[in-house]
Design a protein around this motif. Structure first.
Motif, PDB file in Angstrom:
ATOM      1  N   ALA A 125       0.826  -1.202   0.000  1.00 63.28           N
ATOM      2  CA  ALA A 125       0.000   0.000   0.000  1.00 63.28           C
ATOM      3  C   ALA A 125       0.863   1.256   0.000  1.00 63.28           C
ATOM      4  O   ALA A 125       0.378   2.339  -0.275  1.00 63.28           O
ATOM      5  CB  ALA A 125      -0.925  -0.003   1.212  1.00 63.28           C
ATOM      6  N   ASP A 126       2.165   1.109   0.283  1.00 60.81           N
ATOM      7  CA  ASP A 126       3.066   2.252   0.269  1.00 60.81           C
ATOM      8  C   ASP A 126       3.313   2.739  -1.150  1.00 60.81           C
ATOM      9  O   ASP A 126       3.937   3.767  -1.359  1.00 60.81           O
ATOM     10  CB  ASP A 126       4.393   1.911   0.943  1.00 60.81           C
ATOM     11  CG  ASP A 126       5.073   0.690   0.341  1.00 60.81           C
ATOM     12  OD1 ASP A 126       4.880   0.416  -0.854  1.00 60.81           O
ATOM     13  OD2 ASP A 126       5.812   0.022   1.074  1.00 60.81           O
ATOM     14  N   GLY A 127       2.818   2.004  -2.139  1.00 64.40           N
ATOM     15  CA  GLY A 127       2.949   2.425  -3.530  1.00 64.40           C
ATOM     16  C   GLY A 127       4.304   2.160  -4.144  1.00 64.40           C
ATOM     17  O   GLY A 127       4.582   2.618  -5.239  1.00 64.40           O
ATOM     18  N   ALA A 128       5.162   1.417  -3.444  1.00 64.64           N
ATOM     19  CA  ALA A 128       6.496   1.125  -3.970  1.00 64.64           C
ATOM     20  C   ALA A 128       6.367   0.272  -5.228  1.00 64.64           C
ATOM     21  O   ALA A 128       5.611  -0.678  -5.273  1.00 64.64           O
ATOM     22  CB  ALA A 128       7.334   0.412  -2.926  1.00 64.64           C
ATOM     23  N   VAL A 129       7.129   0.626  -6.246  1.00 61.43           N
ATOM     24  CA  VAL A 129       7.117  -0.091  -7.515  1.00 61.43           C
ATOM     25  C   VAL A 129       8.453  -0.814  -7.640  1.00 61.43           C
ATOM     26  O   VAL A 129       9.513  -0.233  -7.419  1.00 61.43           O
ATOM     27  CB  VAL A 129       6.948   0.872  -8.705  1.00 61.43           C
ATOM     28  CG1 VAL A 129       7.057   0.130 -10.018  1.00 61.43           C
ATOM     29  CG2 VAL A 129       5.639   1.615  -8.604  1.00 61.43           C
ATOM     30  N   THR A 130       8.389  -2.106  -7.984  1.00 63.84           N
ATOM     31  CA  THR A 130       9.602  -2.882  -8.211  1.00 63.84           C
ATOM     32  C   THR A 130       9.592  -3.411  -9.633  1.00 63.84           C
ATOM     33  O   THR A 130       8.592  -3.961 -10.077  1.00 63.84           O
ATOM     34  CB  THR A 130       9.692  -4.073  -7.223  1.00 63.84           C
ATOM     35  OG1 THR A 130       9.728  -3.559  -5.894  1.00 63.84           O
ATOM     36  CG2 THR A 130      10.937  -4.905  -7.485  1.00 63.84           C
ATOM     37  N   TYR A 131      10.693  -3.177 -10.329  1.00 62.05           N
ATOM     38  CA  TYR A 131      10.870  -3.724 -11.668  1.00 62.05           C
ATOM     39  C   TYR A 131      11.832  -4.901 -11.577  1.00 62.05           C
ATOM     40  O   TYR A 131      12.780  -4.866 -10.804  1.00 62.05           O
ATOM     41  CB  TYR A 131      11.464  -2.678 -12.620  1.00 62.05           C
ATOM     42  CG  TYR A 131      10.579  -1.494 -12.853  1.00 62.05           C
ATOM     43  CD1 TYR A 131       9.415  -1.614 -13.608  1.00 62.05           C
ATOM     44  CD2 TYR A 131      10.907  -0.249 -12.347  1.00 62.05           C
ATOM     45  CE1 TYR A 131       8.608  -0.516 -13.826  1.00 62.05           C
ATOM     46  CE2 TYR A 131      10.112   0.848 -12.566  1.00 62.05           C
ATOM     47  CZ  TYR A 131       8.954   0.711 -13.309  1.00 62.05           C
ATOM     48  OH  TYR A 131       8.141   1.806 -13.529  1.00 62.05           O
ATOM     49  N   LEU A 132      11.572  -5.924 -12.370  1.00 62.50           N
ATOM     50  CA  LEU A 132      12.445  -7.084 -12.420  1.00 62.50           C
ATOM     51  C   LEU A 132      12.930  -7.241 -13.863  1.00 62.50           C
ATOM     52  O   LEU A 132      12.131  -7.170 -14.795  1.00 62.50           O
ATOM     53  CB  LEU A 132      11.682  -8.325 -11.978  1.00 62.50           C
ATOM     54  CG  LEU A 132      11.177  -8.190 -10.546  1.00 62.50           C
ATOM     55  CD1 LEU A 132       9.780  -8.727 -10.429  1.00 62.50           C
ATOM     56  CD2 LEU A 132      12.099  -8.883  -9.604  1.00 62.50           C
TER      57      LEU A 132
END
Length: 97
Positions: free
Chosen positions: A86-93
């Motif tokens: 919910a913190d809105g952190a985006v992770t790309y792999l």
């Protein structure tokens, strides 16, 4: 400020030490200060996907000394191991052979 944070491991996707915990905790703290921060890590074959929803963003090629290498960029904003993002952190792999 736009920040791209690269790490070889981010908990809970891949963890061998404390770096993964820092890579998990730091981006939401920086985001809370008003910055747009995204994290990037390799998409290992042994990746712990948990309950995360991965969206394929794009495929591309990278020119290397021995020719072109294909890669795929994935994104997740979802949950992992039941932990809400919910913190809105985006992770790309980044996936490649």
């Amino acid at each position: 400020m736009n920040i791209l944070y690269l790490s070889p491991e981010i908990a809970p996707f891949a963890k061998t030490g404390g770096l993964a915990d820092v890579a998990r905790a730091l981006p939401p703290a920086v985001k809370a200060l008003g910055h747009d921060i995204r994290t990037v890590m390799p998409k290992y074959f042994t990746l712990n996907e948990g309950n995360a929803a991965f969206e394929r963003k794009t495929a591309f090629t990278v020119p290397m000394f021995n020719g072109l290498h294909s890669a795929v960029l994935w994104e997740t904003r979802g949950e992992s191991r039941g932990e809400s993002r919910a913190d809105g952190a985006v992770t790309y792999l980044l996936e490649n052979e």
